[in-house]
Scaffold this active site. Structure first.
Site, PDB file in Angstrom:
ATOM      1  N   ASP A  52       0.892  -1.163   0.000  1.00  0.00           N
ATOM      2  CA  ASP A  52       0.000   0.000   0.000  1.00  0.00           C
ATOM      3  C   ASP A  52       0.928   1.210   0.000  1.00  0.00           C
ATOM      4  OD1 ASP A  52      -1.593   2.151   0.499  1.00  0.00           O
ATOM      5  OD2 ASP A  52      -2.664   1.261   2.184  1.00  0.00           O
ATOM      6  N   TYR A 142     -10.048  14.171  -9.663  1.00  0.00           N
ATOM      7  CA  TYR A 142      -8.910  13.534 -10.331  1.00  0.00           C
ATOM      8  C   TYR A 142      -8.042  14.586 -11.024  1.00  0.00           C
ATOM      9  CZ  TYR A 142      -6.635  10.422 -13.789  1.00  0.00           C
ATOM     10  OH  TYR A 142      -5.743   9.732 -14.580  1.00  0.00           O
ATOM     11  N   LYS A 146      -4.193  15.704 -10.348  1.00  0.00           N
ATOM     12  CA  LYS A 146      -3.130  15.585 -11.365  1.00  0.00           C
ATOM     13  C   LYS A 146      -2.425  16.937 -11.567  1.00  0.00           C
ATOM     14  CE  LYS A 146      -3.219  11.211 -12.430  1.00  0.00           C
ATOM     15  NZ  LYS A 146      -2.124  10.348 -12.026  1.00  0.00           N
TER      16      LYS A 146
HETATM   17  P1  NAD Z   1      -5.495   1.337 -12.842  1.00  0.00           P
HETATM   18  O1  NAD Z   1      -6.619   1.758 -11.951  1.00  0.00           O
HETATM   19  O2  NAD Z   1      -5.754   0.301 -13.863  1.00  0.00           O
HETATM   20  O3  NAD Z   1      -4.263   0.847 -11.957  1.00  0.00           O
HETATM   21  C1  NAD Z   1      -3.867   1.511 -10.791  1.00  0.00           C
HETATM   22  C2  NAD Z   1      -3.274   0.491  -9.855  1.00  0.00           C
HETATM   23  O4  NAD Z   1      -2.929   1.150  -8.644  1.00  0.00           O
HETATM   24  C3  NAD Z   1      -4.263  -0.626  -9.496  1.00  0.00           C
HETATM   25  O5  NAD Z   1      -3.734  -1.898  -9.789  1.00  0.00           O
HETATM   26  C4  NAD Z   1      -4.490  -0.446  -8.008  1.00  0.00           C
HETATM   27  O6  NAD Z   1      -4.667  -1.666  -7.310  1.00  0.00           O
HETATM   28  C5  NAD Z   1      -3.223   0.265  -7.588  1.00  0.00           C
HETATM   29  N1  NAD Z   1      -3.397   1.015  -6.340  1.00  0.00           N
HETATM   30  C6  NAD Z   1      -4.440   1.785  -5.969  1.00  0.00           C
HETATM   31  N2  NAD Z   1      -4.260   2.245  -4.734  1.00  0.00           N
HETATM   32  C7  NAD Z   1      -3.057   1.779  -4.326  1.00  0.00           C
HETATM   33  C8  NAD Z   1      -2.320   1.917  -3.139  1.00  0.00           C
HETATM   34  N3  NAD Z   1      -2.773   2.633  -2.099  1.00  0.00           N
HETATM   35  N4  NAD Z   1      -1.111   1.324  -3.060  1.00  0.00           N
HETATM   36  C9  NAD Z   1      -0.634   0.585  -4.097  1.00  0.00           C
HETATM   37  N5  NAD Z   1      -1.304   0.396  -5.242  1.00  0.00           N
HETATM   38  C10 NAD Z   1      -2.511   0.998  -5.347  1.00  0.00           C
HETATM   39  O7  NAD Z   1      -4.922   2.649 -13.497  1.00  0.00           O
HETATM   40  P2  NAD Z   1      -4.041   2.788 -14.825  1.00  0.00           P
HETATM   41  O8  NAD Z   1      -4.977   3.035 -15.933  1.00  0.00           O
HETATM   42  O9  NAD Z   1      -3.074   1.699 -14.910  1.00  0.00           O
HETATM   43  O10 NAD Z   1      -3.319   4.171 -14.523  1.00  0.00           O
HETATM   44  C11 NAD Z   1      -2.023   4.243 -13.990  1.00  0.00           C
HETATM   45  C12 NAD Z   1      -1.658   5.706 -13.841  1.00  0.00           C
HETATM   46  O11 NAD Z   1      -1.757   6.355 -15.113  1.00  0.00           O
HETATM   47  C13 NAD Z   1      -2.567   6.496 -12.909  1.00  0.00           C
HETATM   48  O12 NAD Z   1      -1.799   7.450 -12.233  1.00  0.00           O
HETATM   49  C14 NAD Z   1      -3.516   7.177 -13.847  1.00  0.00           C
HETATM   50  O13 NAD Z   1      -4.024   8.360 -13.294  1.00  0.00           O
HETATM   51  C15 NAD Z   1      -2.624   7.471 -15.028  1.00  0.00           C
HETATM   52  N6  NAD Z   1      -3.379   7.647 -16.271  1.00  0.00           N
HETATM   53  C16 NAD Z   1      -4.052   6.595 -16.818  1.00  0.00           C
HETATM   54  C17 NAD Z   1      -4.769   6.776 -17.995  1.00  0.00           C
HETATM   55  C18 NAD Z   1      -5.515   5.651 -18.647  1.00  0.00           C
HETATM   56  O14 NAD Z   1      -6.257   5.888 -19.615  1.00  0.00           O
HETATM   57  N7  NAD Z   1      -5.366   4.418 -18.187  1.00  0.00           N
HETATM   58  C19 NAD Z   1      -4.798   8.051 -18.599  1.00  0.00           C
HETATM   59  C20 NAD Z   1      -4.146   9.095 -17.975  1.00  0.00           C
HETATM   60  C21 NAD Z   1      -3.402   8.888 -16.824  1.00  0.00           C
HETATM   61  N1  SER Z   2      -8.241   7.548 -18.716  1.00  0.00           N
HETATM   62  C1  SER Z   2      -8.207   8.439 -17.602  1.00  0.00           C
HETATM   63  C2  SER Z   2      -9.546   8.614 -17.016  1.00  0.00           C
HETATM   64  O1  SER Z   2     -10.493   8.558 -17.776  1.00  0.00           O
HETATM   65  C3  SER Z   2      -7.662   9.775 -18.035  1.00  0.00           C
HETATM   66  O2  SER Z   2      -6.712  10.161 -17.139  1.00  0.00           O
HETATM   67  O3  SER Z   2      -9.657   8.836 -15.850  1.00  0.00           O
END
Ligand code: NAD
Ligand code: SER
Length: 315
Positions: A52, A142, A146
């Site tokens: 965590d 969110y 960010k």
């Molecule tokens: P996701 O929700 O699929 O994965 C996030 C992971 O973080 C999960 O596996 C979750 O279990 C873990 N997590 C949550 N709380 C936690 C904690 N307290 N300690 C440890 N792990 C924890 O998200 P993602 O899509 O893989 O996104 C990863 C990053 O990229 C994030 O910061 C997100 O904001 C950013 N992002 C994602 C997208 C997208 O489209 N996927 C777009 C823009 C930015």
């Molecule tokens: N894919 C992400 C969301 O929709 C963008 O940061 O939250």
């Protein structure tokens, strides 16, 4: 030798980024962590620990014990889920980042990657070809987290010399791991529903344009940024990256080229307001100039691969 810690390895990005990092740096040099179990590929190919990231002492123990040199901090609560639990999401998104930044400062870690998002922009931002530098008044929890995160990673670079690097990811599209509760998730769900049921009910309206990117391009951009010569980076907040812009209607038409009987209907929910506050397209010239950002996938190539891979997976 680099020793890399991935935080959030079980998520949509982490599950693929961990594997690519292991390919490049060696399986045992990439320590994968998450608050929940990892998928089989990550768990079976190298070290994995439950962490965590809000537990600063355990994070410190892992960094010291494993002699970590770089961190990719991916754990966060995404836009849709964050609106359901605003204070808890703010706490997770911000406290986790501060834990990582403080550790990087105290232990002189070499590099930190932290992803930002198109969510840093808001309803007063120009929506078309959104510039790197522009009005930023996000109106989601969110997005606010960010934008604050971008300010903090830049601050740690300027004040303490921590080598922080960030990208404003657009919506990411992939077939390996489900999307984690964001507003752009429709563009993943649509492919699964098309293959499983031949139809999809979209939670955004037909003409909602958003920037998106196929996961292999996002992984490449992430590692290219992290491997770029530090002197080439003109900014330390987060780089715009554009990808491909389309609407649900355009994506559905592309899917119909492969599946002529596919149908889409629209039932916008609370995520419509979030999408309406975000850019329709992005100007990523600064990233192209600084470290040579480029992409391989357009809408047609991505659609073809998504349908092929999801068919294989579901069979
Ligand atoms: P996701 O929700 O699929 O994965 C996030 C992971 O973080 C999960 O596996 C979750 O279990 C873990 N997590 C949550 N709380 C936690 C904690 N307290 N300690 C440890 N792990 C924890 O998200 P993602 O899509 O893989 O996104 C990863 C990053 O990229 C994030 O910061 C997100 O904001 C950013 N992002 C994602 C997208 C997208 O489209 N996927 C777009 C823009 C930015
Ligand atoms: N894919 C992400 C969301 O929709 C963008 O940061 O939250």
């Amino acid at each position: 030798m680099e020793k890399i810690l991935v935080i959030g390895c079980s998520g949509q990005i982490g599950s693929e980024l961990t594997m690519e990092l292991r390919k490049r740096y060696g399986n045992n040099n990439v320590i994968a962590t998450d608050i929940r179990p990892a998928g089989a590929e990550v768990a079976d190919s190298g070290p994995f620990e439950i962490l965590d990231v809000l537990d600063a002492s355990k994070l410190q123990l892992i960094v010291e014990h494993e002699k970590i040199t770089q961190i990719y901090h991916l754990a966060a609560i995404l836009s849709g889920n964050a609106e359901k639990r605003p204070l808890q999401s703010w706490d997770i998104n911000m406290r986790s980042l501060m834990n990582v930044l403080e550790l990087a400062r105290e232990h002189h870690l070499k590099k930190i990657f932290w992803p930002s998002s198109i969510a840093v922009f808001g309803p007063t931002t120009p929506r078309q070809n959104t510039p790197q530098y522009t009005v930023m008044e996000p109106n989601t929890v969110y997005g606010i987290s960010k934008l604050a995160g971008e300010r903090w990673i830049e601050y740690y670079f300027n004040k303490y010399g921590v080598d922080t690097r960030g990208l404003r990811y657009p919506g990411l599209i992939s077939y390996k791991t489900e999307a984690g509760g964001g507003t752009t998730d429709y563009a993943v769900e649509i492919f699964y529903e098309a293959v499983k049921h031949g139809k999809y009910e979209c939670f955004l309206g037909p003409d909602t344009a958003l920037p998106m990117m196929f996961m292999p391009d996002a992984i490449k951009a992430t590692i290219d940024l992290m491997e770029a010569d530090s002197s080439k980076l003109s900014l330390r907040s987060s780089y715009n990256i554009a990808g491909i812009s389309f609407t649900p209607k355009i994506l559905a038409e592309e899917i119909k080229k492969h599946m002529p009987d596919f149908t889409i209907s629209y039932k916008p929910d609370f995520r419509q307001a979030i999408a309406d506050s975000w850019p329709a397209s992005i100007d990523d010239n600064v990233a192209r100039q600084d470290w040579g950002l480029h992409y391989k996938y357009d809408l047609s190539k991505m659609t073809q691969v998504m349908l092929e891979e999801i068919r294989k997976k579901l069979n």
